[in-house]
Design an enzyme around this catalytic site. Structure first.
Site, mmCIF file in Angstrom:
data_model
loop_
_atom_site.group_PDB
_atom_site.id
_atom_site.type_symbol
_atom_site.label_atom_id
_atom_site.label_comp_id
_atom_site.label_asym_id
_atom_site.label_seq_id
_atom_site.Cartn_x
_atom_site.Cartn_y
_atom_site.Cartn_z
ATOM 1 N N GLY A 300 52.307 27.843 53.867
ATOM 2 C CA GLY A 300 51.866 26.668 54.030
ATOM 3 C C GLY A 300 53.168 26.571 53.277
ATOM 4 O O GLY A 300 53.679 24.842 53.409
ATOM 5 N N GLY A 301 53.592 26.865 52.625
ATOM 6 C CA GLY A 301 55.414 26.585 51.814
ATOM 7 C C GLY A 301 55.966 26.334 52.572
ATOM 8 O O GLY A 301 56.188 26.602 53.755
ATOM 9 N N ILE A 303 59.305 27.885 52.489
ATOM 10 C CA ILE A 303 60.097 29.057 52.756
ATOM 11 C C ILE A 303 59.106 29.219 53.997
ATOM 12 O O ILE A 303 59.547 29.656 55.303
ATOM 13 C CB ILE A 303 60.091 30.163 52.224
ATOM 14 C CG1 ILE A 303 60.933 29.692 51.444
ATOM 15 C CG2 ILE A 303 61.178 31.493 52.820
ATOM 16 C CD1 ILE A 303 62.981 28.714 51.815
ATOM 17 N N ILE A 352 46.026 35.227 45.965
ATOM 18 C CA ILE A 352 46.469 36.734 46.245
ATOM 19 C C ILE A 352 46.119 37.442 44.344
ATOM 20 O O ILE A 352 46.154 37.838 44.247
ATOM 21 C CB ILE A 352 48.693 36.519 45.777
ATOM 22 C CG1 ILE A 352 48.849 35.977 44.684
ATOM 23 C CG2 ILE A 352 48.854 36.014 47.153
ATOM 24 C CD1 ILE A 352 50.736 35.729 45.053
ATOM 25 N N ALA A 373 55.915 35.404 50.423
ATOM 26 C CA ALA A 373 56.651 34.543 49.954
ATOM 27 C C ALA A 373 55.473 33.925 49.281
ATOM 28 O O ALA A 373 55.908 32.585 48.406
ATOM 29 C CB ALA A 373 56.860 33.240 51.562
ATOM 30 N N LYS A 419 67.842 34.508 40.147
ATOM 31 C CA LYS A 419 67.202 33.830 39.251
ATOM 32 C C LYS A 419 66.829 34.971 38.605
ATOM 33 O O LYS A 419 66.235 35.342 37.333
ATOM 34 C CB LYS A 419 66.220 32.734 38.705
ATOM 35 C CG LYS A 419 66.520 31.615 38.654
ATOM 36 C CD LYS A 419 65.850 29.561 38.992
ATOM 37 C CE LYS A 419 66.329 28.959 39.187
ATOM 38 N NZ LYS A 419 67.042 28.923 40.685
ATOM 39 N N ASN A 456 69.621 28.473 46.298
ATOM 40 C CA ASN A 456 68.569 27.054 45.899
ATOM 41 C C ASN A 456 68.653 27.079 47.317
ATOM 42 O O ASN A 456 69.280 27.010 48.123
ATOM 43 C CB ASN A 456 69.025 26.580 45.345
ATOM 44 C CG ASN A 456 69.216 26.396 43.917
ATOM 45 O OD1 ASN A 456 68.536 26.297 43.288
ATOM 46 N ND2 ASN A 456 70.231 27.114 42.775
ATOM 47 N N ARG A 549 67.830 22.222 30.919
ATOM 48 C CA ARG A 549 65.882 22.606 30.435
ATOM 49 C C ARG A 549 66.046 24.093 29.683
ATOM 50 O O ARG A 549 66.965 25.062 29.957
ATOM 51 C CB ARG A 549 65.570 22.290 31.760
ATOM 52 C CG ARG A 549 65.780 21.184 32.268
ATOM 53 C CD ARG A 549 64.348 20.955 33.626
ATOM 54 N NE ARG A 549 65.903 21.648 34.997
ATOM 55 C CZ ARG A 549 65.229 21.457 36.506
ATOM 56 N NH1 ARG A 549 64.231 20.515 36.063
ATOM 57 N NH2 ARG A 549 65.567 22.150 36.565
#
Length: 622
Positions: A300-301, A303, A352, A373, A419, A456, A549
């Site tokens: 549902g995200g 990606i 998960i 994902a 990252k 990103n 940050r």
């Protein structure tokens, strides 16, 4: 309903007016040709020809009107008349005059032979004038109406698209106060020439100069065939003006000149990223997805949902959407139901982290392919909740990998991130651990385990551009952590393309990386978005620098030095060679990390992560 009826009445009135006008012009053309035959002296026209003319009026008028109707002379929108309509007029008039000759010859009403030629010429001129007069009057009215309030337009590009676009602007009733005042084109051979009466004033180097000189309000980029690089460079010049920017999207197929004002859209910040989109070999995707059972965790995200959209179009046997967040899962489920009513789509809610739930899903559906994902991805949030990052990203991936191995999944594709390379934050470090899990499982399993690493994703939940847009809508300031911070960017479709392509190429153990071109300064993105939103930086909108940050780098890397780079058939997709690590003690450390995370021991968890990922160097930015 009322508007439709009104439009029909107006159309009927226009047609009646055209028919009455044509009746006058049809008979006037014949009469004029007759008196011209006799030296423009009515008195010298023999009585017999006058009688033949009178007898001929009704049948000739009826036949000609029928011919005009067959040539759809009463169906065209004459305010948009072009050369094609002119050809139609000529054809209709020639056929009408031949019919006139045949009818009068058959009935014995023959006029002097020269009359048929001259009346045909007069008829063509009269018909053309009557049809184009409306358009001419409209253009004249538009030209001199609201002169002081006119929206002045500059068009970039002097090709066919511009010609058609100018005609549309000129004829549109919605743009009565708009006027194209100049054109820009990089072809020096065109500079100084005119298109539809508007001068091509210079090349891209003159955009700012003529925007000021003509006091331009709007710039339209109308080069459908322009490369991404040229488009970015030209738009970067345009955004330095105070003009509103619009663009013709995509590569236009100039069939029938079908370009419309509605096809214009505002320039988006994505137009300024300057990289051609990644293309996917659709056939290879269809080959390995069709008739397979496919499971998407985190379906549902941002990606995951795009993965589901593209996968279901390739006709899998069954698509299983697995997500913890029911609202997102429901949204994509309903969308796919509407677009693909015959597709076998199963939507399941679960975590998960829950091994028993995963066990039941894998046991029941036995997926052939798994796209993993599901993950926590927000760097600042994971810095203050490292235990949750471990539970979800590391333990969750471990759980799904175990099930994939146990139930004989053929391909397992995990979503990673840039990252994960030399990570300085918890989120990146957990993703690096996930890559290590995938690598170690691949060595002992029949399943092909691979990871996909990209930068990103623009437009995804939590990405920087939606944040900037919200801040601009709120009146600012736009917050940027550091003026020199840079990132690699890609769109959601590109990210999904890479994931799908990786599945096609996967042989096991690879880390796939997308060539995302040059990195982009976040500060430049913010400035571009402010300008494209119609604000002046430093006057209407400010940028506030908040400082890096915790865990945030000035720049991201796509590969560690040890990984190297290997090309694939798609030149924009590369493979990083697996890095060796101590697999003997890896799972011992992983168990300890898991226990520490569930014990809610966050004090020393970063030290434990460092034991697992020796390239992880946490930092706290001031």
């Amino acid at each position: 309903m009322g508007d439709t009826r009104k439009d029909r009445i107006q159309l009927l009135v226009r047609r009646i007016f055209l028919v009455i006008t044509d009746i006058i012009l049809i008979n006037g053309s014949v009469f004029l040709s007759l008196i011209m035959r006799f030296e423009i002296n009515i008195a010298s026209v023999p009585e017999e020809y006058i009688q033949k003319y009178i007898v001929n009026v009704i049948p000739f008028t009826i036949v000609t009107l029928i011919i005009f109707w067959c040539f759809r002379m009463y169906h065209s929108l004459w305010q948009y008349a072009s050369i094609a309509e002119l050809y139609k007029i000529v054809e209709a008039c020639v056929v009408a005059e031949l019919a006139h000759l045949c009818v009068t010859s058959f009935m014995g009403w023959m006029l002097p032979r020269s009359c048929y030629f001259t009346s045909g010429v007069f008829l063509i001129v009269a018909m053309s004038a009557s049809r184009f007069m409306y358009r001419l009057l409209r253009q004249l009215i538009n030209e001199y109406r609201h002169t002081s309030e006119q929206l002045k337009i500059m068009i970039i590009g002097a090709g066919e698209a511009t010609s058609v676009l100018m005609r549309e602007i000129s004829n549109s009733r919605y743009l009565d106060n708009s006027k194209v005042v100049c054109i820009i084109d990089d072809d020096l051979g065109k500079v100084g020439k005119y298109i539809r009466g508007v001068k091509i004033v210079g090349t891209r180097d003159h955009i700012k100069e003529y925007a000021r000189y003509y006091d331009i309000d709007e710039i339209i980029f109308a080069i459908p065939s322009a490369s991404t690089k040229d488009k970015r460079e030209i738009l970067n010049i345009c955004k330095e003006t105070s003009c509103n920017l619009k663009i013709l999207p995509g590569v236009y197929q100039m069939v029938d000149g079908e370009i419309n004002i509605k096809d214009l859209r505002n320039v988006d910040v994505l137009d300024l990223l300057g990289r051609d989109p990644v293309k996917v070999d659709i056939e290879s995707i269809m080959g390995y997805v069709k008739d397979k059972t496919v499971l998407v965790t985190g379906g549902g995200g941002s990606i995951g949902s795009e993965l589901c959209r593209q996968l279901v179009s390739h006709k899998p046997k069954c698509l299983v959407i697995f997500d913890i967040y029911e609202n997102n899962a429901y949204d994509i489920q309903q969308e796919l139901k509407i677009k693909y009513p015959d597709a076998n789509v199963v939507t399941l809610i679960g975590s998960i982290r829950n091994t028993s739930r995963l066990e039941s899903v894998f046991e029941q559906y036995k997926p052939d392919i798994v796209y993993h994902a599901a993950a926590h991805k927000h760097v600042p949030l994971m810095e203050v909740s490292p235990n949750e990052a471990i539970k979800n990203n590391v333990v969750g991936t471990w759980n799904v990998a175990k099930m994939a191995d146990k139930y004989g999944v053929k391909k397992f594709v995990m979503i990673s991130t840039d990252k994960a390379v030399n990570p300085t934050n918890v989120m990146g470090a957990t993703k690096r651990i996930c890559e290590m899990i995938i690598q170690s499982f691949n060595e002992k399993s029949k399943t092909d385990f691979v990871a996909v690493r990209f930068g990103n994703v623009l437009g995804s939940n939590g990405s920087v551009i939606p944040l900037f847009k919200r801040q601009i809508e709120a009146g600012g300031p736009v917050t940027v952590t550091h003026p020199d911070i840079i990132r690699y960017f890609m769109t959601i479709p590109e990210a999904v393309s890479l994931v799908l392509q990786a599945g096609a190429y996967a042989k096991g153990g690879e880390i796939f990386i997308l060539d995302m071109g040059e990195p982009v300064k976040i500060d430049d993105l913010a400035k571009n978005l402010i300008r494209l939103s119609g604000y002046t930086l430093g006057v209407d909108m400010e940028i506030k620098y908040t400082g890096l940050r915790p865990g945030e780098k000035l720049y991201e890397e796509l590969l560690m030095n040890e990984e190297g780079m290997q090309d694939t058939d798609n030149k924009l997709i590369h493979i990083g060679r697996p890095i060796e690590f101590d697999k003997e003690h890896f799972y011992e450390k992983l168990e300890e990390l898991k226990e520490m995370a569930y014990a809610e021991d966050s004090a020393d968890i970063r030290k434990k992560i460092m034991e697992v990922v020796d390239t992880y160097h946490p930092q706290t930015n001031q």
